[in-house]
Design a protein around this motif. Structure first.
Motif, PDB file in Angstrom:
ATOM      1  N   GLU A  85       0.728  -1.113   0.047  1.00 46.70           N
ATOM      2  CA  GLU A  85       0.017   0.131  -0.066  1.00 46.70           C
ATOM      3  C   GLU A  85       0.440   1.241   0.237  1.00 46.70           C
ATOM      4  O   GLU A  85       0.377   2.050  -1.031  1.00 46.70           O
ATOM      5  CB  GLU A  85      -0.920  -0.326   1.334  1.00 46.70           C
ATOM      6  CG  GLU A  85      -1.690   1.280   1.479  1.00 46.70           C
ATOM      7  CD  GLU A  85      -3.413   1.084   0.421  1.00 46.70           C
ATOM      8  OE1 GLU A  85      -3.256   1.846  -0.264  1.00 46.70           O
ATOM      9  OE2 GLU A  85      -3.532   0.354  -0.532  1.00 46.70           O
ATOM     10  N   GLU A  86       1.946   1.426   0.966  1.00 43.83           N
ATOM     11  CA  GLU A  86       2.903   2.308   1.093  1.00 43.83           C
ATOM     12  C   GLU A  86       3.624   3.028  -0.291  1.00 43.83           C
ATOM     13  O   GLU A  86       3.692   3.602  -1.192  1.00 43.83           O
ATOM     14  CB  GLU A  86       3.913   2.242   2.226  1.00 43.83           C
ATOM     15  CG  GLU A  86       3.101   2.067   3.617  1.00 43.83           C
ATOM     16  CD  GLU A  86       3.649   1.670   4.419  1.00 43.83           C
ATOM     17  OE1 GLU A  86       4.940   1.932   4.352  1.00 43.83           O
ATOM     18  OE2 GLU A  86       3.258   1.967   5.741  1.00 43.83           O
ATOM     19  N   LYS A 133       7.551   6.983  -2.951  1.00 45.79           N
ATOM     20  CA  LYS A 133       8.410   8.303  -2.775  1.00 45.79           C
ATOM     21  C   LYS A 133       9.537   8.875  -3.061  1.00 45.79           C
ATOM     22  O   LYS A 133       9.900   9.674  -2.972  1.00 45.79           O
ATOM     23  CB  LYS A 133       8.843   8.329  -1.192  1.00 45.79           C
ATOM     24  CG  LYS A 133       7.631   7.582   0.277  1.00 45.79           C
ATOM     25  CD  LYS A 133       8.533   7.391   1.333  1.00 45.79           C
ATOM     26  CE  LYS A 133       7.148   7.287   2.778  1.00 45.79           C
ATOM     27  NZ  LYS A 133       8.123   7.385   3.883  1.00 45.79           N
ATOM     28  N   ARG A 182       2.035   4.365  -3.309  1.00 48.89           N
ATOM     29  CA  ARG A 182       2.140   6.497  -2.394  1.00 48.89           C
ATOM     30  C   ARG A 182       3.840   5.879  -2.911  1.00 48.89           C
ATOM     31  O   ARG A 182       3.939   5.999  -1.490  1.00 48.89           O
ATOM     32  CB  ARG A 182       1.578   6.499  -1.688  1.00 48.89           C
ATOM     33  CG  ARG A 182      -0.099   6.579  -1.026  1.00 48.89           C
ATOM     34  CD  ARG A 182      -0.323   7.331   0.514  1.00 48.89           C
ATOM     35  NE  ARG A 182       0.113   6.406   1.054  1.00 48.89           N
ATOM     36  CZ  ARG A 182      -1.020   5.275   1.292  1.00 48.89           C
ATOM     37  NH1 ARG A 182      -2.409   5.096   1.087  1.00 48.89           N
ATOM     38  NH2 ARG A 182      -0.644   3.804   2.311  1.00 48.89           N
TER      39      ARG A 182
END
Length: 535
Positions: free
Chosen positions: A242-243, A249, A247
């Motif tokens: 999920e991270e 970085k 999303r």
């Protein structure tokens, strides 16, 4: 709330791996794999994914070695184990499913002999009991008639079946960690889902953790809990799916995600033109293996198929393994004999063509193979490989030929590699060589047979964009054979779906992918793993 403080099953800490000449392959790599979890290692080809996994079993080639760091498995450092200890670890504690099962399975031994080999090596068990356990495991991985499978040989099974057999052989020993190295790369979407679901089910029931090595981010999103992103041997990003994937970085992770196939919505539909090449009611029959007691059975692989490809059009031929895609493509090139129907090229029958017309047809057609490494002569330089088709046309002077080859290599981004040999190139570069060789004579018709199935997403995008750009510039008609609907969505004008030698659906790319009518097409789309990006 109870917090789990138990140590991870596998813990890699500060791992450095270099070649014998000192070139770094992995630099300060650290990650954990918890018991019972699925962790994915992702990255482009050459990022060090497989090296990291093989190091966990001390399966590195002699020219590569770990210079520092630790690989702790159940409290023991794998790098400090004796040869006897590491042999006891392999198979029994850590199992590995390799990328290409046909290479991993011994073609000279029966499936039964290969399944029980590890079992009898690590456990005190009789042949009868080991065969019973092997039969039970084959049934669990959905191999039909498992008793007969024990007496069969690897070449008698499809790629998906061989991958299931490999999975069965590894899981027979109930390892605590399963390393799956690109386990579904060359499989169609239906078989891919079946293999992955089988693997997940087996590992969950036995409590086995999985280290999944893959370039398929859709697969990662669907099955993994955590993901580790590598770039050229360096850890770029890690965390939950999920991270990291939804999303990200880091720019490199975003680049991998952006390389996922996307529909080219701006492509305008082609105005109708008479087909350059047509298959009319084509049938292709293969003879099975007979013996002294029975005649060879005949199998109808392509069953009365009719299709046409216009100039400058890309038609995708999709379907599962065994659907007849490659057979039909080779038949349209005249590489396989027809048992029925005919091929028409520029409205001329090839069945009744004279030698001159047949030769002209062959010179106007080219094939891009699925595995470029096997189709490129390892003794020739890249320059000579690309130049070879120029022998079969108008005679060119040495300088003119060199200029033509240089121009083509420049178009495919390989101008600086003309003097290298195939083994010195990456998979994506070799595929570019295969495309350059196919296009250099400006053919009218090109069959691209699974040209990107074994490539990671970023290289796949580059190769597909290159193929489409060359096709637009040179105007050749293209039959694009693939089981990858993502790749098809990026390049095709029209899709034809083949099932068991029959066309079950056809139409524009948008219509087939957005509004599939046939249940088989719907199943293919449903089985395609996707990564849904949050807005």
């Amino acid at each position: 709330m109870t917090v789990d403080t138990s140590p991870p099953l596998l813990s890699v800490r500060g791992l450095h791996i270099t070649t014998s000449s000192g070139f770094p392959i992995l630099q300060d790599l650290s990650f954990d794999v918890e018991a019972g979890s699925i962790v994915a290692l992702v990255g482009e080809s050459g990022s060090g994914k497989t090296v990291a996994a093989r190091a966990s079993m001390r399966l590195l080639p002699k020219a590569i070695k770990a210079t520092s760091g630790e690989i702790i498995f159940q409290g023991r450092d794998v790098l400090k184990m004796s040869d006897t200890e590491i042999r006891g670890l392999r198979g029994a504690e850590i199992g590995m499913v390799f990328q290409e099962p046909m290479v991993s399975l011994n073609p000279a031994l029966t499936i039964g002999a290969q399944l029980i080999e590890g079992l009898r090596l690590h456990e005190k068990i009789s042949v009868k009991s080991s065969l019973e356990r092997a039969t039970e495991m084959l049934a669990r991985v959905s191999i039909p008639n498992p008793e007969a499978c024990l007496a069969a040989y690897p070449h008698q099974f499809s790629g998906g079946m061989r991958q299931r057999i490999m999975l069965a052989s590894v899981m027979l020993l109930r390892p605590k960690l399963l390393i799956a190295d690109e386990p579904t790369t060359a499989l169609d979407t239906l078989t891919q889902r079946e293999v992955m679901e089988t693997m997940v089910d087996l590992t969950r029931t036995s409590g086995t953790a999985v280290l999944l090595i893959t370039h398929n981010l859709g697969l990662v999103a669907q099955y993994a809990k955590n993901v580790i992103v590598l770039e050229r041997g360096k850890l770029i990003e890690r965390g939950s799916v999920e991270e990291v994937l939804r999303r990200p970085k880091e720019q490199y992770t975003r680049t991998l995600i952006e390389a996922l196939p996307k529909r080219d919505h701006e492509r305008q539909p082609l105005a109708y033109r008479p087909p350059l090449i047509e298959a009319r009611n084509v049938e292709v029959t293969f003879s099975g293996a007979g013996n002294m007691f029975s005649a060879a059975e005949k199998k109808l692989a392509v069953k009365g198929v009719s299709l046409g490809v216009q100039p400058s059009e890309v038609v995708a031929l999709v379907g599962g393994s065994g659907s007849g895609k490659t057979t039909l493509g080779r038949a349209m090139l005249g590489l396989l004999p027809l048992s029925g129907g005919d091929i028409y090229f520029r409205d001329r029958s090839m069945a009744s063509a004279d030698k001159a017309a047949a030769r002209d047809f062959r010179l106007q057609c080219q094939l891009i193979f699925q595995d470029p490494y096997s189709s490129l002569d390892p003794r020739q330089t890249i320059f000579d490989i690309v130049a070879e088709p120029l022998k079969h046309g108008p005679k060119l002077g040495r300088s003119e030929k060199a200029e033509r080859v240089k121009e083509m290599l420049n178009k495919v981004g390989l101008a600086a590699l003309a003097d290298r040999y195939p083994h010195a190139l990456s998979g994506g570069q070799r595929q570019r060589v295969a495309i350059a060789r196919a296009v250099i004579r400006n053919p009218a018709f090109v069959v691209a047979d699974e040209p990107v199935s074994a490539l990671d997403m970023t290289i796949q995008k580059q190769v597909l964009d290159l193929l489409r750009r060359l096709q637009e510039n040179h105007g050749f008609a293209c039959l694009f054979i693939s089981h990858d609907l993502g790749a098809v969505s990026r390049i095709a004008d029209r899709i034809i779906v083949l099932q068991q030698g029959l066309i079950v659906e056809e139409g524009s790319t948008g219509n087939v992918l957005d509004n599939p009518q046939h249940a088989y097409t719907q199943a293919l789309l449903e089985a395609t793993p996707t990564l849904r990006i949050a807005a």
